[in-house]
Design a protein around this motif. Structure first.
Motif, PDB file in Angstrom:
ATOM      1  N   GLU A 139       0.969  -1.233   0.002  1.00 30.54           N
ATOM      2  CA  GLU A 139       0.045  -0.060   0.075  1.00 30.54           C
ATOM      3  C   GLU A 139       1.043   1.303   0.027  1.00 30.54           C
ATOM      4  O   GLU A 139       0.651   2.437  -0.641  1.00 30.54           O
ATOM      5  N   TRP A 140       2.113   1.238   0.653  1.00 27.95           N
ATOM      6  CA  TRP A 140       2.733   2.340   0.774  1.00 27.95           C
ATOM      7  C   TRP A 140       3.273   2.710  -0.692  1.00 27.95           C
ATOM      8  O   TRP A 140       3.305   3.835  -1.122  1.00 27.95           O
ATOM      9  N   ASN A 141       3.732   1.608  -1.435  1.00 28.99           N
ATOM     10  CA  ASN A 141       4.262   1.855  -2.815  1.00 28.99           C
ATOM     11  C   ASN A 141       3.241   2.282  -3.692  1.00 28.99           C
ATOM     12  O   ASN A 141       3.581   3.179  -4.496  1.00 28.99           O
ATOM     13  N   SER A 142       1.876   1.836  -3.524  1.00 27.71           N
ATOM     14  CA  SER A 142       0.867   2.193  -4.276  1.00 27.71           C
ATOM     15  C   SER A 142       0.647   3.792  -3.998  1.00 27.71           C
ATOM     16  O   SER A 142       0.102   4.465  -4.955  1.00 27.71           O
ATOM     17  N   ARG A 143       0.565   4.108  -2.946  1.00 22.31           N
ATOM     18  CA  ARG A 143       0.419   5.525  -2.582  1.00 22.31           C
ATOM     19  C   ARG A 143       1.485   6.448  -2.892  1.00 22.31           C
ATOM     20  O   ARG A 143       1.266   7.702  -3.363  1.00 22.31           O
ATOM     21  N   VAL A 144       2.901   6.138  -3.129  1.00 28.85           N
ATOM     22  CA  VAL A 144       3.773   7.058  -3.397  1.00 28.85           C
ATOM     23  C   VAL A 144       3.389   7.030  -5.233  1.00 28.85           C
ATOM     24  O   VAL A 144       3.722   8.060  -5.508  1.00 28.85           O
ATOM     25  N   LEU A 171      -2.569  -3.700 -10.351  1.00 30.24           N
ATOM     26  CA  LEU A 171      -2.107  -3.699  -9.023  1.00 30.24           C
ATOM     27  C   LEU A 171      -3.247  -3.913  -7.788  1.00 30.24           C
ATOM     28  O   LEU A 171      -2.996  -4.919  -7.146  1.00 30.24           O
ATOM     29  N   LEU A 172      -4.244  -3.436  -8.113  1.00 30.97           N
ATOM     30  CA  LEU A 172      -5.550  -3.718  -7.271  1.00 30.97           C
ATOM     31  C   LEU A 172      -5.948  -5.240  -7.191  1.00 30.97           C
ATOM     32  O   LEU A 172      -6.182  -5.976  -6.367  1.00 30.97           O
ATOM     33  N   VAL A 173      -5.711  -5.697  -8.591  1.00 33.29           N
ATOM     34  CA  VAL A 173      -6.172  -7.149  -8.969  1.00 33.29           C
ATOM     35  C   VAL A 173      -5.042  -8.165  -8.204  1.00 33.29           C
ATOM     36  O   VAL A 173      -5.293  -9.031  -7.642  1.00 33.29           O
ATOM     37  N   LEU A 174      -3.814  -7.666  -8.599  1.00 34.75           N
ATOM     38  CA  LEU A 174      -2.629  -8.752  -8.144  1.00 34.75           C
ATOM     39  C   LEU A 174      -2.676  -8.466  -6.556  1.00 34.75           C
ATOM     40  O   LEU A 174      -2.250  -9.588  -5.917  1.00 34.75           O
ATOM     41  N   TYR A 175      -2.797  -7.600  -5.815  1.00 39.85           N
ATOM     42  CA  TYR A 175      -2.475  -7.313  -4.567  1.00 39.85           C
ATOM     43  C   TYR A 175      -3.863  -7.035  -3.692  1.00 39.85           C
ATOM     44  O   TYR A 175      -3.937  -6.214  -3.125  1.00 39.85           O
ATOM     45  N   TRP A 176      -4.881  -7.621  -4.312  1.00 37.88           N
ATOM     46  CA  TRP A 176      -6.217  -7.496  -3.779  1.00 37.88           C
ATOM     47  C   TRP A 176      -6.484  -7.442  -2.174  1.00 37.88           C
ATOM     48  O   TRP A 176      -7.047  -6.645  -1.561  1.00 37.88           O
ATOM     49  N   ARG A 177      -5.696  -8.570  -1.719  1.00 34.72           N
ATOM     50  CA  ARG A 177      -5.758  -8.539  -0.020  1.00 34.72           C
ATOM     51  C   ARG A 177      -5.218  -7.396   0.731  1.00 34.72           C
ATOM     52  O   ARG A 177      -5.543  -6.994   1.816  1.00 34.72           O
ATOM     53  N   ILE A 224      -4.547  -4.006  -0.926  1.00 35.28           N
ATOM     54  CA  ILE A 224      -4.951  -2.612  -1.148  1.00 35.28           C
ATOM     55  C   ILE A 224      -6.257  -3.135  -2.080  1.00 35.28           C
ATOM     56  O   ILE A 224      -6.895  -1.743  -2.670  1.00 35.28           O
ATOM     57  N   GLY A 225      -6.963  -3.922  -2.249  1.00 38.29           N
ATOM     58  CA  GLY A 225      -8.184  -3.939  -2.841  1.00 38.29           C
ATOM     59  C   GLY A 225      -9.401  -3.137  -2.388  1.00 38.29           C
ATOM     60  O   GLY A 225      -9.719  -2.955  -1.112  1.00 38.29           O
ATOM     61  N   ASP A 226     -10.055  -2.322  -3.253  1.00 36.64           N
ATOM     62  CA  ASP A 226     -11.118  -1.718  -2.875  1.00 36.64           C
ATOM     63  C   ASP A 226     -12.171  -1.200  -3.958  1.00 36.64           C
ATOM     64  O   ASP A 226     -11.703  -1.133  -5.142  1.00 36.64           O
ATOM     65  N   LYS A 227     -13.407  -1.978  -3.550  1.00 35.82           N
ATOM     66  CA  LYS A 227     -14.359  -1.956  -4.924  1.00 35.82           C
ATOM     67  C   LYS A 227     -14.621  -0.411  -5.114  1.00 35.82           C
ATOM     68  O   LYS A 227     -14.926  -0.223  -6.589  1.00 35.82           O
ATOM     69  N   LEU A 228     -14.504   0.596  -4.302  1.00 33.16           N
ATOM     70  CA  LEU A 228     -14.996   1.952  -4.886  1.00 33.16           C
ATOM     71  C   LEU A 228     -13.763   2.510  -5.770  1.00 33.16           C
ATOM     72  O   LEU A 228     -14.104   3.278  -6.414  1.00 33.16           O
ATOM     73  N   PHE A 229     -12.684   1.988  -5.433  1.00 31.42           N
ATOM     74  CA  PHE A 229     -11.483   2.424  -6.280  1.00 31.42           C
ATOM     75  C   PHE A 229     -11.701   1.845  -7.656  1.00 31.42           C
ATOM     76  O   PHE A 229     -11.350   2.419  -8.920  1.00 31.42           O
ATOM     77  N   VAL A 230     -11.867   0.551  -7.758  1.00 31.77           N
ATOM     78  CA  VAL A 230     -12.292  -0.057  -8.958  1.00 31.77           C
ATOM     79  C   VAL A 230     -13.569   0.680  -9.849  1.00 31.77           C
ATOM     80  O   VAL A 230     -13.545   0.875 -11.089  1.00 31.77           O
TER      81      VAL A 230
END
Length: 261
Positions: free
Chosen positions: A46-51, A103-109, A111-117
């Motif tokens: 999640e850190w890398n995703s937010r960067v 990335l959401l699909v690969l690391y759903w557990r 960073i997965g979030d339905k709203l972001f999808v």
């Protein structure tokens, strides 16, 4: 801008954001933030995703402000103007959204979030009209000004993950800025935007868009604005809660000081 250039920009954007997520973010974060190495695998994801999100937001947010303020071709014809810089900005964002969806699909557990999808798919659907048909580029870039709030939202998460005290000066300042900037770039702009929609409704350029583009443009904006209002309510509640706790802490401190006196 020709189709090959647009597709090339989307692909380049996708690759750059993937490299930033998988390699550059971890390397840079470990250098500047000792606490990064002690994070769990999920937190590092999640850190890398937010960067990546912060980098994207700063780039497209600044470009969007420039286009909104100074791009004469876009300003002169908001519905049919096809400015090169505006198309590049939309293509960069499209590459980022595709990268983030992967990335959401690969690391759903983690960073997965339905709203972001929903958010990403809605935005991509709207932006494909800009890139395929060369319409609504000015509107698309106007909507991207909202990205200027993301760095503050991400910074709040960084502080929380690094266990910064909630009442620390840096945390409080960022929280206030996050609330104010989010409100300005995502909520304040809603009435002027729909006033503009009403002002062009029925005009010749609007009619030329056709029913599909009209419904897609307005429908996608309605969905995104509903989500923005939901997020604004959540952020406001958090801000009010922190301010109340600060006041309680100050009152308790004054009471203790009074007893000591």
């Amino acid at each position: 801008m020709d189709t090959i250039t647009k597709l090339g920009t989307i692909f380049a954007s996708f690759v750059i954001f993937q490299l930033l997520f998988h390699f550059l973010s971890s390397w840079f974060s470990a250098k500047v933030c000792p606490g990064f190495n002690s994070l769990s695998f999920e937190k590092k994801i999640e850190w890398n995703s937010r960067v990546v999100s912060t980098c994207h937001s700063l780039v497209v947010g600044v470009f969007s402000l420039y286009i909104f303020s100074f791009d004469e071709a876009a300003i002169a014809d908001p519905l049919w103007g096809d400015p090169s810089l505006g198309s590049v900005n939309i293509a960069i964002t499209s590459g980022y959204l595709i990268s983030d969806l992967l990335l959401l699909v690969l690391y759903w557990r983690a960073i997965g979030d339905k709203l972001f999808v929903i958010h990403h798919c809605t935005a991509l659907y709207a932006y494909h009209f800009v890139l395929k048909d060369g319409v609504l580029a000015y509107i698309g870039n106007f909507r991207l000004i909202a990205e200027l709030s993301s760095p503050f939202v991400n910074q709040r998460w960084f502080f929380e993950t690094l266990k910064y005290p909630k009442f620390s000066k840096a945390n409080v300042i960022n929280g206030v800025l996050m609330t104010v900037v989010f409100f300005i770039v995502r909520i304040v702009v809603i009435p002027p935007f729909y006033h503009f929609v009403c002002s062009v409704y029925g005009t010749e350029p609007y009619v030329r868009l056709g029913l599909l583009r009209q419904c897609s443009w307005i429908g996608s904006c309605v969905v995104l604005d509903i989500m923005n209002v939901m997020w604004m309510i959540k952020i406001t509640r958090g801000c009010i809660k922190v301010i109340s706790l600060i006041r309680q802490e100050k009152a308790r401190s004054h009471l203790q000081n009074g007893k000591l006196d």
